[in-house]
Design a protein around this motif. Structure first.
Motif, PDB file in Angstrom:
ATOM      1  N   HIS A   1     -20.035 -10.381  27.609  1.00  0.00           N
ATOM      2  CA  HIS A   1     -20.515 -11.193  28.727  1.00  0.00           C
ATOM      3  C   HIS A   1     -21.749 -10.613  29.416  1.00  0.00           C
ATOM      4  O   HIS A   1     -22.253 -11.201  30.372  1.00  0.00           O
ATOM      5  CB  HIS A   1     -19.392 -11.395  29.748  1.00  0.00           C
ATOM      6  CG  HIS A   1     -18.195 -12.085  29.182  1.00  0.00           C
ATOM      7  ND1 HIS A   1     -18.222 -13.408  28.801  1.00  0.00           N
ATOM      8  CD2 HIS A   1     -16.940 -11.622  28.909  1.00  0.00           C
ATOM      9  CE1 HIS A   1     -17.030 -13.745  28.325  1.00  0.00           C
ATOM     10  NE2 HIS A   1     -16.245 -12.696  28.373  1.00  0.00           N
ATOM     11  N   GLY A   2     -22.256  -9.467  28.930  1.00  0.00           N
ATOM     12  CA  GLY A   2     -23.464  -8.909  29.525  1.00  0.00           C
ATOM     13  C   GLY A   2     -23.350  -7.424  29.783  1.00  0.00           C
ATOM     14  O   GLY A   2     -22.317  -6.797  29.517  1.00  0.00           O
ATOM     15  N   ARG A   3     -24.418  -6.841  30.332  1.00  0.00           N
ATOM     16  CA  ARG A   3     -24.481  -5.388  30.506  1.00  0.00           C
ATOM     17  C   ARG A   3     -24.707  -4.944  31.949  1.00  0.00           C
ATOM     18  O   ARG A   3     -24.895  -3.749  32.204  1.00  0.00           O
ATOM     19  CB  ARG A   3     -25.574  -4.809  29.592  1.00  0.00           C
ATOM     20  CG  ARG A   3     -25.247  -4.969  28.111  1.00  0.00           C
ATOM     21  CD  ARG A   3     -26.350  -4.388  27.238  1.00  0.00           C
ATOM     22  NE  ARG A   3     -26.104  -4.592  25.823  1.00  0.00           N
ATOM     23  CZ  ARG A   3     -25.398  -3.771  25.042  1.00  0.00           C
ATOM     24  NH1 ARG A   3     -24.842  -2.690  25.549  1.00  0.00           N
ATOM     25  NH2 ARG A   3     -25.247  -4.033  23.761  1.00  0.00           N
ATOM     26  N   THR A   4     -24.745  -5.873  32.899  1.00  0.00           N
ATOM     27  CA  THR A   4     -24.722  -5.482  34.304  1.00  0.00           C
ATOM     28  C   THR A   4     -23.291  -5.058  34.644  1.00  0.00           C
ATOM     29  O   THR A   4     -22.374  -5.301  33.855  1.00  0.00           O
ATOM     30  CB  THR A   4     -25.157  -6.655  35.187  1.00  0.00           C
ATOM     31  OG1 THR A   4     -24.338  -7.788  34.864  1.00  0.00           O
ATOM     32  CG2 THR A   4     -26.614  -7.002  34.964  1.00  0.00           C
TER      33      THR A   4
ATOM     34  N   GLN B   1     -14.990  -4.880  25.283  1.00  0.00           N
ATOM     35  CA  GLN B   1     -15.368  -3.957  24.206  1.00  0.00           C
ATOM     36  C   GLN B   1     -15.596  -2.575  24.810  1.00  0.00           C
ATOM     37  O   GLN B   1     -16.510  -2.389  25.621  1.00  0.00           O
ATOM     38  CB  GLN B   1     -16.643  -4.422  23.493  1.00  0.00           C
ATOM     39  CG  GLN B   1     -16.513  -5.750  22.778  1.00  0.00           C
ATOM     40  CD  GLN B   1     -17.733  -6.040  21.913  1.00  0.00           C
ATOM     41  OE1 GLN B   1     -18.152  -5.219  21.103  1.00  0.00           O
ATOM     42  NE2 GLN B   1     -18.304  -7.216  22.075  1.00  0.00           N
ATOM     43  N   GLU B   2     -14.794  -1.610  24.406  1.00  0.00           N
ATOM     44  CA  GLU B   2     -14.865  -0.262  24.948  1.00  0.00           C
ATOM     45  C   GLU B   2     -16.240   0.367  24.717  1.00  0.00           C
ATOM     46  O   GLU B   2     -16.745   1.114  25.567  1.00  0.00           O
ATOM     47  CB  GLU B   2     -13.777   0.609  24.324  1.00  0.00           C
ATOM     48  CG  GLU B   2     -13.772   2.059  24.805  1.00  0.00           C
ATOM     49  CD  GLU B   2     -13.603   2.213  26.311  1.00  0.00           C
ATOM     50  OE1 GLU B   2     -14.146   3.196  26.861  1.00  0.00           O
ATOM     51  OE2 GLU B   2     -12.949   1.346  26.938  1.00  0.00           O
ATOM     52  N   LYS B   3     -16.870   0.072  23.579  1.00  0.00           N
ATOM     53  CA  LYS B   3     -18.162   0.693  23.279  1.00  0.00           C
ATOM     54  C   LYS B   3     -19.230   0.299  24.295  1.00  0.00           C
ATOM     55  O   LYS B   3     -20.191   1.041  24.522  1.00  0.00           O
ATOM     56  CB  LYS B   3     -18.623   0.335  21.870  1.00  0.00           C
ATOM     57  CG  LYS B   3     -18.990  -1.126  21.667  1.00  0.00           C
ATOM     58  CD  LYS B   3     -19.469  -1.396  20.249  1.00  0.00           C
ATOM     59  CE  LYS B   3     -19.916  -2.853  20.077  1.00  0.00           C
ATOM     60  NZ  LYS B   3     -20.381  -3.143  18.709  1.00  0.00           N
ATOM     61  N   ILE B   4     -19.094  -0.857  24.902  1.00  0.00           N
ATOM     62  CA  ILE B   4     -20.046  -1.303  25.936  1.00  0.00           C
ATOM     63  C   ILE B   4     -19.829  -0.545  27.236  1.00  0.00           C
ATOM     64  O   ILE B   4     -20.755  -0.340  28.029  1.00  0.00           O
ATOM     65  CB  ILE B   4     -19.914  -2.821  26.172  1.00  0.00           C
ATOM     66  CG1 ILE B   4     -20.126  -3.607  24.860  1.00  0.00           C
ATOM     67  CG2 ILE B   4     -20.890  -3.315  27.233  1.00  0.00           C
ATOM     68  CD1 ILE B   4     -21.499  -3.440  24.255  1.00  0.00           C
ATOM     69  N   HIS B   5     -18.599  -0.062  27.463  1.00  0.00           N
ATOM     70  CA  HIS B   5     -18.250   0.614  28.719  1.00  0.00           C
ATOM     71  C   HIS B   5     -18.557   2.107  28.691  1.00  0.00           C
ATOM     72  O   HIS B   5     -18.715   2.726  29.751  1.00  0.00           O
ATOM     73  CB  HIS B   5     -16.752   0.458  29.004  1.00  0.00           C
ATOM     74  CG  HIS B   5     -16.273  -0.949  29.078  1.00  0.00           C
ATOM     75  ND1 HIS B   5     -14.934  -1.300  29.025  1.00  0.00           N
ATOM     76  CD2 HIS B   5     -16.945  -2.125  29.213  1.00  0.00           C
ATOM     77  CE1 HIS B   5     -14.800  -2.607  29.110  1.00  0.00           C
ATOM     78  NE2 HIS B   5     -16.006  -3.129  29.219  1.00  0.00           N
ATOM     79  N   GLN B   6     -18.608   2.674  27.508  1.00  0.00           N
ATOM     80  CA  GLN B   6     -18.658   4.131  27.373  1.00  0.00           C
ATOM     81  C   GLN B   6     -19.863   4.749  28.079  1.00  0.00           C
ATOM     82  O   GLN B   6     -20.990   4.282  27.934  1.00  0.00           O
ATOM     83  CB  GLN B   6     -18.673   4.520  25.891  1.00  0.00           C
ATOM     84  CG  GLN B   6     -17.343   4.295  25.197  1.00  0.00           C
ATOM     85  CD  GLN B   6     -17.401   4.579  23.702  1.00  0.00           C
ATOM     86  OE1 GLN B   6     -18.464   4.883  23.153  1.00  0.00           O
ATOM     87  NE2 GLN B   6     -16.272   4.470  23.034  1.00  0.00           N
TER      88      GLN B   6
END
Length: 379
Positions: free
Chosen positions: A123-126, A135-140
């Motif tokens: 849903h985005g990167r903000t 997705q855990e990889k987006i949070h790391q």
């Protein structure tokens, strides 16, 4: 030495010019583009009607801010609401911003903070949209996520029904997961979560950032499922390459987004609205949508036939001109080799080749792309 942050694993291609489904790099090499700027240039590169609309607006006024009435916003909002289940529109600059707006509005309207989304969603990167992404990889590496988000298995209605409660403000879902692997939602799953949301007074947000604006052969992909979302977020294809996003919402949400509640300096500026109006006028025509359906069926059928006996390929799936080829192994090397052969495609997760051709792609170009893909998958 570059002065840019290395946030992108860039390909060694510098684009000199592009037209339709063709990209030419600075060395004169031509590529068949089945990416379309990641589902952005839906009408192909440098579409003449969009180009003319932006050029004409450039001569008048570029930017005035949202303190002024901007007539283009009214016209584009009317096109979006006419072709969706929404009644009001907020303009911004990207899909992440559209999803941020939806999260804020859901919390403000309901007075609740919990939001359900799904594993492998994007849903985005903000911070808000990243927290909504399953997705855990987006949070790391970014510390604690914004509190209040829970991720459930996709296409698992039983788990959803067990988990959902009245303390939830909203559910955010892609009816076809894009970055997560071109995973179509099952009809009973999508209809089921819609029905449960209505029963329990929970807002339903459909993220159409990648699937919207005709990509699947309907104005919005949720229409394939016969549901009635409370909010729809769009961007990517909305301006055919010009940065613009929008949140579309139901009338009952209007009072929660009054003066001072939200804003965007550049959102809905005259240039963006010129691009969006020209794009929507073209894309939302019956002729264009029918073309997407026919070309999508042609591409999907041809891929399934040609790859039916390929042991490396597990599934070919999608809707309209949004197609995923699921393989047994990582596809990164295949994508790179296809690029070297002059075909631009994407990954969607490690094992899926993603195809997002322009709506103006020719059948001969589809044939060429399929031949290259089949050759590569048989390697």
């Amino acid at each position: 030495m570059s002065s840019l942050f290395p946030t992108y694993a860039r390909w060694e291609i510098a684009v000199e010019e592009a037209n339709g489904s063709t990209i030419i790099d600075k060395n004169g090499k031509e590529y068949l583009d089945f990416i379309s700027g990641i589902a952005v240039c839906n009408l192909g590169h440098c579409h003449p009607k969009v180009t003319t609309a932006v050029q004409e607006q450039l001569k008048k006024v570029w930017h005035v801010s949202n303190l002024f009435e901007i007539e283009g916003q009214e016209r584009v909002a009317a096109l979006l609401t006419e072709h969706s289940s929404g009644d009001y529109v907020f303009f911004c600059n990207s899909g992440a911003e559209a999803n941020e707006a939806a999260i804020k509005l859901a919390r403000k309207y309901t007075g609740k903070h919990k939001i359900i989304s799904f594993q492998q969603s994007f849903h985005g990167r903000t911070f808000g949209s990243m927290a909504a992404t399953g997705q855990e990889k987006i949070h790391q590496g970014f510390g604690p996520m914004l509190a209040g988000f829970e991720y459930l298995p996709y296409n698992d209605l039983a788990t959803f029904e067990e988990t959902i409660h009245e303390d939830v403000a909203a559910v955010m879902v892609e009816v076809i997961q894009g970055e997560g692997g071109v995973n179509p939602g099952q009809v009973d799953f999508i209809q089921g979560i819609s029905s449960l949301c209505k029963q329990k007074g929970i807002l339903l947000i459909v993220d159409e950032v990648q699937t919207g604006i005709g990509r699947t052969g309907e104005t919005f992909a949720y229409k394939h499922y016969g549901i009635d979302p409370d909010m729809i977020t769009v961007a990517k294809g909305l301006g055919n390459g010009f940065p613009v996003g929008a949140l579309i919402g139901k009338e009952f949400l209007k009072e929660s987004f009054g003066p001072g509640s939200h804003g965007s300096t550049f959102g809905g500026n005259p240039l963006a609205m010129a691009a969006a109006e020209a794009t929507l006028t073209e894309v939302f025509s019956d002729e264009c949508l029918q073309q997407v359906k026919e070309l999508g069926d042609y591409l999907l059928t041809k891929l399934k036939e040609e790859l039916s006996d390929c042991l490396e390929v597990e599934d070919v799936r999608g809707k309209g001109l949004m197609v995923g080829i699921a393989c047994k192994e990582d596809v990164g090397v295949k994508v790179k080799r296809l690029r070297e052969k002059g075909l631009l495609v994407l990954v969607a997760g490690p094992k899926v080749i993603r195809l997002l051709p322009a709506f103006t792609v020719k059948k001969e170009q589809i044939d060429e792309a399929v031949a290259l893909i089949v050759s590569e998958c048989r390697n």
